[in-house]
Design an enzyme around this catalytic site. Structure first.
Site, mmCIF file in Angstrom:
data_model
loop_
_atom_site.group_PDB
_atom_site.id
_atom_site.type_symbol
_atom_site.label_atom_id
_atom_site.label_comp_id
_atom_site.label_asym_id
_atom_site.label_seq_id
_atom_site.Cartn_x
_atom_site.Cartn_y
_atom_site.Cartn_z
ATOM 1 N N LYS A 1 5.606 76.495 -41.439
ATOM 2 C CA LYS A 1 6.304 75.215 -41.252
ATOM 3 C C LYS A 1 7.442 75.121 -42.273
ATOM 4 C CE LYS A 1 2.372 73.539 -38.715
ATOM 5 N NZ LYS A 1 1.115 72.801 -38.656
ATOM 6 N N THR B 1 -9.649 91.530 -38.959
ATOM 7 C CA THR B 1 -8.398 91.366 -38.232
ATOM 8 C C THR B 1 -7.284 92.066 -39.008
ATOM 9 O OG1 THR B 1 -6.978 89.738 -37.146
ATOM 10 C CG2 THR B 1 -7.839 89.128 -39.293
ATOM 11 N N THR B 2 -6.321 92.572 -38.281
ATOM 12 C CA THR B 2 -5.233 93.323 -38.911
ATOM 13 C C THR B 2 -4.401 92.426 -39.822
ATOM 14 O OG1 THR B 2 -5.180 94.832 -37.049
ATOM 15 C CG2 THR B 2 -3.194 94.726 -38.386
HETATM 16 C C1 LIG Z 1 -0.211 73.331 -38.116
HETATM 17 C C2 LIG Z 1 -1.411 72.974 -38.953
HETATM 18 C C3 LIG Z 1 -2.310 73.959 -39.388
HETATM 19 C C4 LIG Z 1 -2.249 75.367 -38.876
HETATM 20 O O1 LIG Z 1 -1.199 76.074 -39.438
HETATM 21 P P1 LIG Z 1 -0.564 77.295 -38.604
HETATM 22 O O2 LIG Z 1 0.067 78.123 -39.658
HETATM 23 O O3 LIG Z 1 0.406 76.688 -37.649
HETATM 24 O O4 LIG Z 1 -1.695 77.983 -37.912
HETATM 25 C C5 LIG Z 1 -3.302 73.606 -40.280
HETATM 26 N N1 LIG Z 1 -3.434 72.336 -40.721
HETATM 27 C C6 LIG Z 1 -2.612 71.359 -40.294
HETATM 28 C C7 LIG Z 1 -2.807 69.980 -40.800
HETATM 29 C C8 LIG Z 1 -1.591 71.641 -39.373
HETATM 30 O O5 LIG Z 1 -0.809 70.675 -38.923
#
Ligand SMILES: *Cc1c(COP(=O)(O)O)cnc(C)c1O
Length: 409
Positions: free
Chosen positions: A247, A276-277
């Site tokens: 993000k 997992t890889t």
């Molecule tokens: C998006 C999200 C995740 C998962 O993260 P990803 O890297 O997208 O798998 C975990 N916790 C919260 C609160 C999220 O919004």
């Protein structure tokens, strides 16, 4: 048994509830963020994306792209194996050191996604603690809930961000029983923030561990991008800090940071880590470049906050029902799945603005909304265009303009 019919009926059920999801087929363009090409049924079109979780546009930062391409060219595409078997590449080790440093912890561990990091870490630490009780905020993310379920441990849910309710459950459990308090810093659908210091006070008083998901805060809050706990000077009081590299940092992957024994236990016992890889080295190098850049650069964070505030002001000035948010998230209430879908369809087809409607089960029924995420690259002119377009759509569909009038209990 006509297997396909079963699945067809399951999908029809979603249509009937007006929450069948359609993906927008997008192609982002380097140098043009937040604009993208939308591969519409009638052919490609230009759109402005207002719902990306690449909050700071780091997914196309020159330093990130340089690290990605340079490393891929030098060491190849894949990791070549699990971490145990040939997959521990040097860039991944450096990334883990960078993340441990970011949160002021002894060690870090990287996973292929934030989802996996929560699921694997929570289930593993809870399983290793004898007779563990997990205390979970009512609005915790699905990945944390998956980890709690996977642990097989007892779980009690406290009211969202409610210290009194949490204390009641801690008291019931007593000081002796092992306990984990699992919560997030920024809750991404409402944009509100947890009382982290208050939760740490309670954890100390009742001898509980704390597990904090900072997914919607890392890179974006705190003087070095360590998240809300860093901003509030309480990082050292939280036992385990989890985050994503997908993000604010704009790449892919997830991680946990904590003391050396906690990280070593997860590394050694979590099936979601072991079998997992590993993350590809070029991805690790790209993520590290992003983390390192945001540790040393405040301009993205400042501009992100400014443009988020400008967006809230511009929408409120047009009488749109902006829900109260303490952070960069700008939720606008619609309160009905059909209308939320109709509004976003109209924004896309008539205004070239892409926002995904947020429906049940992501948010409670009756609180369906548009969740807008401004970035540093959404300039004032784009914000004006957005406000004008939303105003037009709200009038055309006769959507409610008062937040209080339709807010669910
Ligand atoms: C998006 C999200 C995740 C998962 O993260 P990803 O890297 O997208 O798998 C975990 N916790 C919260 C609160 C999220 O919004």
């Amino acid at each position: 048994m006509a297997y396909d019919d079963v699945f067809q009926r399951a999908v029809e059920q979603l249509h009937a509830e007006r929450r069948y999801r359609v993906f927008a087929d997008l192609e982002r363009r380097v140098g043009d963020f937040p604009r993208a090409t939308w591969h519409a049924p009638e052919g490609p079109r230009d759109v402005v994306v207002w719902c990306s979780n690449d909050y700071l546009g780091m997914g196309q930062h020159p330093k990130v792209l340089a690290a990605l391409t340079e490393t891929a060219t030098r060491v190849g595409a894949g990791a070549g194996g699990t971490r145990n078997i040939a997959g521990t590449n040097h860039p991944l080790v450096l990334l883990e050191q960078e993340l441990a440093d970011l949160h002021g912890k002894e060690a870090g561990l990287v996973f292929t996604s934030g989802y996996v990091s929560n699921e694997a870490s929570i289930s593993t630490i809870a399983r290793l603690l004898p007779n563990c009780l997990i205390l979970s905020d009512a609005l915790n993310h699905a990945s944390m809930i998956a980890g709690m379920r996977g642990s097989g441990c007892a779980r009690k849910v406290f009211r969202h961000n409610d210290l009194d309710d949490l204390e009641r459950l801690l008291q019931e459990a007593g000081r002796e029983r092992p306990k984990i308090i699992a919560f997030e810093s920024v809750y991404s659908m409402d944009g509100d923030v947890a009382p982290i210091a208050g939760i740490c006070d309670l954890a100390e008083r009742y001898n509980a561990m704390t597990y904090l998901d900072e997914v919607h805060a890392v890179g974006m809050y705190g003087p070095r991008g360590g998240g809300i706990a860093e901003r509030e000077g309480v990082m050292h009081r939280v036992d385990i800090i989890e985050g994503t590299l997908a993000k604010g940092f704009g790449v892919i992957g997830g991680y946990v940071t904590a003391s050396r024994p906690v990280i070593d236990a997860i590394r050694s016992y979590a099936p979601g880590f072991i079998f997992t890889t590993a993350m590809p080295p070029a991805i690790a190098a790209a993520a590290r470049a992003s983390v390192e850049h945001l540790k040393n650069s405040q301009v993205e964070r400042d501009r992100h906050q400014r443009q988020s505030m400008q967006t809230k002001i511009a929408l409120a000035a047009r009488g749109l029902p902006v829900m109260p948010s303490e952070t960069h998230i700008v939720p606008v209430l619609v309160g009905c799945p059909e209308k939320a879908k109709a509004a976003t369809d109209m924004l896309l087809s008539e205004h070239g603005i892409y926002i995904q409607p947020i429906n049940y089960p992501t948010v409670p029924r009756g609180t369906e909304r548009l969740r807008i995420s401004p970035s540093p690259a959404h300039d004032d002119a784009l914000i004006r265009d957005l406000a004008r377009a939303l105003d037009a759509v709200w009038s055309k569909l006769d959507l409610p303009r008062r937040y209080e009038a339709i807010a669910a209990e």
